[in-house]
Write an enzyme that holds these catalytic residues in place. Sequence first.
Site, short mmCIF file in Angstrom:
data_model
loop_
_atom_site.label_atom_id
_atom_site.label_comp_id
_atom_site.label_asym_id
_atom_site.label_seq_id
_atom_site.Cartn_x
_atom_site.Cartn_y
_atom_site.Cartn_z
N SER A 1 1.10 -9.87 -0.43
CA SER A 1 1.12 -8.40 -0.92
C SER A 1 1.09 -7.63 0.77
CB SER A 1 -0.80 -8.16 -0.59
OG SER A 1 -1.29 -8.94 -0.37
N LYS B 1 1.09 -1.35 0.19
CA LYS B 1 0.34 -0.30 0.12
C LYS B 1 0.95 1.47 -0.24
CE LYS B 1 -4.46 -1.45 0.51
NZ LYS B 1 -4.19 -3.01 1.20
C1 LIG Z 1 -5.31 -3.27 0.44
C2 LIG Z 1 -4.88 -5.10 0.62
C3 LIG Z 1 -4.77 -5.86 0.05
C4 LIG Z 1 -6.27 -5.60 -1.52
O1 LIG Z 1 -5.33 -4.56 -2.58
P1 LIG Z 1 -6.75 -3.35 -3.32
O2 LIG Z 1 -6.24 -2.65 -3.18
O3 LIG Z 1 -8.06 -3.47 -1.86
O4 LIG Z 1 -7.35 -4.70 -3.57
C5 LIG Z 1 -4.68 -7.47 -0.58
N1 LIG Z 1 -3.11 -7.77 0.59
C6 LIG Z 1 -3.14 -7.06 1.53
C7 LIG Z 1 -2.11 -7.04 2.10
C8 LIG Z 1 -3.62 -5.63 1.39
O5 LIG Z 1 -3.57 -4.86 2.55
#
Ligand SMILES: *Cc1c(COP(=O)(O)O)cnc(C)c1O
Length: 327
Positions: A303, A51
């Site tokens: 992520s 993010k």
């Molecule tokens: C926010 C997030 C997502 C999903 O992202 P979007 O853009 O809302 O679809 C996936 N994994 C993690 C760790 C996140 O913080």
Amino acid sequence: MIDLEIIRDARKRISSHILSTPLVHSPSLSHVCGTTVGLKLEHHQTTGSFKLRGATNAILQLTEADRARGVIAVSTGNHGRALSYAARAVGSRATICMSRLVPENKVSEIRHLGADVRIIGGSQDEAQQEVDRLVANGLVMVPPFDHPDIVAGQGTIGLEIVEAVPNVATVIVGLSGGGLAAGVAAAVKGMRPCAKVVGVTMERGAAMKASLDAGKPVQVEEFPSLADALGGGIGLDNKLTFPMCRALLDDVVLLTDSEIAAGIRHAYEQEREIVEGAGAVGIAALLARKVAGLRGPVVLVLSGRNIDIELHRRVINGVKNPLGEMV
Ligand SMILES: *Cc1c(COP(=O)(O)O)cnc(C)c1O
């Protein structure tokens, strides 16, 4: 729509502020899938999730006057942490509105970064109402996904993936509001149109999946999950990520909490990586053999890693999820 050129511009803007994360080969998942599988270690990004890319791209484009007013966002935790970090770096101040579903470890990290934290209601939609109120008072909103600067920032991951694996055939990403999926898909398909991009989310509360099925943004009930970062709706007035996901995603896979727990365990035991539930969904989808017609080389985006470490310990040992079910 956000295209390759806009994503390349975003990369120029943010590259000195973020990490280009490693992409490593996974022998264990390659064995499971019978094709090459690579892991994009984006959970090693500063603040513990991707993010920071979108938040930094947005913050760097605000005017001095906007930075002085301060920024505000609704968040399931990771966007709030990233935005607080990016705001502090330019001398601005963040206000982060979250529901009670956001885990305490995420809330406390955001407080540590000096943000004004507000916990409101039992869903992201309720927290958004507080954002709307404070925007009317002059704060500048930097939303978690449905904004061109956010999508372009998250898309820089896609550039790094194709540069590391030029013949990539399938990219698998976590899916909630769709900022990550839309940005990565735009970058990957912009460079390699034949590649497929698959979004993975949890079975309960899959707002984007329900919206894609309905042909328009719809609201779904929000539930506690091991993948807390995938909670929240896509916004009934969604402008960007819904049409982009509809145009660019090849498939959406839904997972149970016990499948997600298996992904967290595999990450730890086989890959020696600590990931949160949302960060484990790509691995979980492969382990559950839920990606239809999988073609390699495959790249998964890990992520995020901002899991409460006590919860992580319990998942590794086999535990109950937030609903009290054994996973
Ligand atoms: C926010 C997030 C997502 C999903 O992202 P979007 O853009 O809302 O679809 C996936 N994994 C993690 C760790 C996140 O913080």
